[in-house]
Write a protein that holds these residues in place. Sequence first.
Motif, PDB file in Angstrom:
ATOM      1  N   LYS A   5     -36.070 -66.700 -31.513  1.00  0.00           N
ATOM      2  CA  LYS A   5     -34.926 -65.959 -31.576  1.00  0.00           C
ATOM      3  C   LYS A   5     -34.989 -65.175 -29.816  1.00  0.00           C
ATOM      4  O   LYS A   5     -35.986 -64.890 -29.438  1.00  0.00           O
ATOM      5  CB  LYS A   5     -35.041 -64.934 -32.496  1.00  0.00           C
ATOM      6  N   THR A   6     -33.679 -64.974 -29.377  1.00  0.00           N
ATOM      7  CA  THR A   6     -33.365 -64.343 -28.443  1.00  0.00           C
ATOM      8  C   THR A   6     -33.336 -63.009 -28.591  1.00  0.00           C
ATOM      9  O   THR A   6     -32.796 -62.562 -29.463  1.00  0.00           O
ATOM     10  CB  THR A   6     -32.265 -64.924 -27.760  1.00  0.00           C
ATOM     11  N   LYS A   7     -34.056 -62.133 -28.106  1.00  0.00           N
ATOM     12  CA  LYS A   7     -33.856 -60.508 -27.994  1.00  0.00           C
ATOM     13  C   LYS A   7     -32.465 -60.363 -27.869  1.00  0.00           C
ATOM     14  O   LYS A   7     -31.757 -60.538 -26.823  1.00  0.00           O
ATOM     15  CB  LYS A   7     -34.591 -59.926 -27.214  1.00  0.00           C
ATOM     16  N   SER A   8     -31.831 -59.544 -28.788  1.00  0.00           N
ATOM     17  CA  SER A   8     -30.455 -59.206 -28.597  1.00  0.00           C
ATOM     18  C   SER A   8     -30.013 -58.298 -27.430  1.00  0.00           C
ATOM     19  O   SER A   8     -29.039 -58.523 -27.009  1.00  0.00           O
ATOM     20  CB  SER A   8     -29.793 -58.666 -29.863  1.00  0.00           C
ATOM     21  N   GLY A   9     -31.004 -57.467 -27.014  1.00  0.00           N
ATOM     22  CA  GLY A   9     -30.645 -56.508 -25.964  1.00  0.00           C
ATOM     23  C   GLY A   9     -30.510 -57.533 -24.665  1.00  0.00           C
ATOM     24  O   GLY A   9     -29.910 -57.116 -23.622  1.00  0.00           O
ATOM     25  N   VAL A  10     -31.385 -58.428 -24.579  1.00  0.00           N
ATOM     26  CA  VAL A  10     -31.482 -59.379 -23.234  1.00  0.00           C
ATOM     27  C   VAL A  10     -30.087 -59.911 -23.370  1.00  0.00           C
ATOM     28  O   VAL A  10     -29.499 -60.334 -22.219  1.00  0.00           O
ATOM     29  CB  VAL A  10     -32.554 -60.396 -23.386  1.00  0.00           C
ATOM     30  N   LYS A  11     -29.628 -60.539 -24.321  1.00  0.00           N
ATOM     31  CA  LYS A  11     -28.229 -61.183 -24.588  1.00  0.00           C
ATOM     32  C   LYS A  11     -27.325 -60.414 -23.757  1.00  0.00           C
ATOM     33  O   LYS A  11     -26.280 -61.015 -22.977  1.00  0.00           O
ATOM     34  CB  LYS A  11     -27.912 -61.773 -25.794  1.00  0.00           C
ATOM     35  N   LYS A  12     -27.105 -59.136 -24.186  1.00  0.00           N
ATOM     36  CA  LYS A  12     -26.245 -58.398 -23.721  1.00  0.00           C
ATOM     37  C   LYS A  12     -26.255 -57.752 -22.227  1.00  0.00           C
ATOM     38  O   LYS A  12     -25.478 -57.388 -21.587  1.00  0.00           O
ATOM     39  CB  LYS A  12     -26.113 -56.927 -24.506  1.00  0.00           C
ATOM     40  N   LEU A  60     -39.062 -64.804 -20.998  1.00  0.00           N
ATOM     41  CA  LEU A  60     -39.731 -65.014 -22.228  1.00  0.00           C
ATOM     42  C   LEU A  60     -38.955 -64.632 -23.412  1.00  0.00           C
ATOM     43  O   LEU A  60     -39.018 -65.067 -24.500  1.00  0.00           O
ATOM     44  CB  LEU A  60     -41.034 -64.374 -22.089  1.00  0.00           C
ATOM     45  N   TRP A  61     -38.297 -63.571 -23.318  1.00  0.00           N
ATOM     46  CA  TRP A  61     -37.318 -63.083 -24.356  1.00  0.00           C
ATOM     47  C   TRP A  61     -35.986 -63.601 -24.489  1.00  0.00           C
ATOM     48  O   TRP A  61     -35.607 -63.380 -25.474  1.00  0.00           O
ATOM     49  CB  TRP A  61     -37.099 -61.347 -23.994  1.00  0.00           C
ATOM     50  N   ALA A  62     -35.776 -64.788 -23.647  1.00  0.00           N
ATOM     51  CA  ALA A  62     -34.828 -65.594 -23.872  1.00  0.00           C
ATOM     52  C   ALA A  62     -35.242 -66.972 -23.712  1.00  0.00           C
ATOM     53  O   ALA A  62     -35.047 -67.615 -22.648  1.00  0.00           O
ATOM     54  CB  ALA A  62     -33.648 -65.307 -22.827  1.00  0.00           C
ATOM     55  N   PRO A  63     -35.825 -67.434 -24.553  1.00  0.00           N
ATOM     56  CA  PRO A  63     -36.711 -68.869 -24.776  1.00  0.00           C
ATOM     57  C   PRO A  63     -35.620 -70.164 -24.326  1.00  0.00           C
ATOM     58  O   PRO A  63     -35.937 -70.878 -23.839  1.00  0.00           O
ATOM     59  CB  PRO A  63     -36.980 -69.071 -26.050  1.00  0.00           C
ATOM     60  N   TYR A  64     -34.280 -69.932 -24.734  1.00  0.00           N
ATOM     61  CA  TYR A  64     -33.248 -71.161 -24.493  1.00  0.00           C
ATOM     62  C   TYR A  64     -32.368 -70.771 -23.447  1.00  0.00           C
ATOM     63  O   TYR A  64     -31.212 -71.434 -23.141  1.00  0.00           O
ATOM     64  CB  TYR A  64     -32.933 -71.541 -25.760  1.00  0.00           C
ATOM     65  N   GLY A  65     -32.484 -69.626 -22.745  1.00  0.00           N
ATOM     66  CA  GLY A  65     -31.854 -69.385 -21.340  1.00  0.00           C
ATOM     67  C   GLY A  65     -30.740 -68.406 -21.903  1.00  0.00           C
ATOM     68  O   GLY A  65     -30.434 -68.266 -23.108  1.00  0.00           O
ATOM     69  N   LEU A  66     -30.054 -67.991 -21.008  1.00  0.00           N
ATOM     70  CA  LEU A  66     -28.818 -67.093 -21.177  1.00  0.00           C
ATOM     71  C   LEU A  66     -27.419 -67.758 -20.804  1.00  0.00           C
ATOM     72  O   LEU A  66     -27.502 -68.394 -19.751  1.00  0.00           O
ATOM     73  CB  LEU A  66     -28.964 -65.669 -20.579  1.00  0.00           C
ATOM     74  N   LYS A  67     -26.537 -67.691 -21.315  1.00  0.00           N
ATOM     75  CA  LYS A  67     -24.962 -68.053 -20.998  1.00  0.00           C
ATOM     76  C   LYS A  67     -24.281 -67.266 -20.058  1.00  0.00           C
ATOM     77  O   LYS A  67     -24.438 -65.853 -20.039  1.00  0.00           O
ATOM     78  CB  LYS A  67     -24.147 -68.389 -22.309  1.00  0.00           C
TER      79      LYS A  67
END
Length: 67
Positions: A5-12, A60-67
Motif C-alpha cells: 500500500k502507498t501511504k495516503s499522506g504521500v499520495k496527497k 519507499l512510502w510509494a512503492p509503485y510511484g506517484l501519478k
Amino acid sequence: MPKLKTKSGVKKRFKLTATGKVKHGVAGKRHRLISHNSKYIRQNRGTSVLSEADTPTIKLWAPYGLK
C-alpha cells in the motif's frame, strides 16, 4: 505476495518528475502570513524539489510511484 500500500499522506503531498525527482509544496504558506514579509511569501510560491537525502524515504512510502 500481497500488494504493497502507498501511504495516503504521500499520495496527497508529493509528485514525481519524469527524471525521478520528488516535487512538494513549500511549507509555511497556510496561515499567519501577515507576520511574514513579502519576499518570503513570493519565494515560497509554487512547488520545489525535495532534497536528495529525503527522496529515498518518500519513494519507499510509494512503492509503485506517484501519478
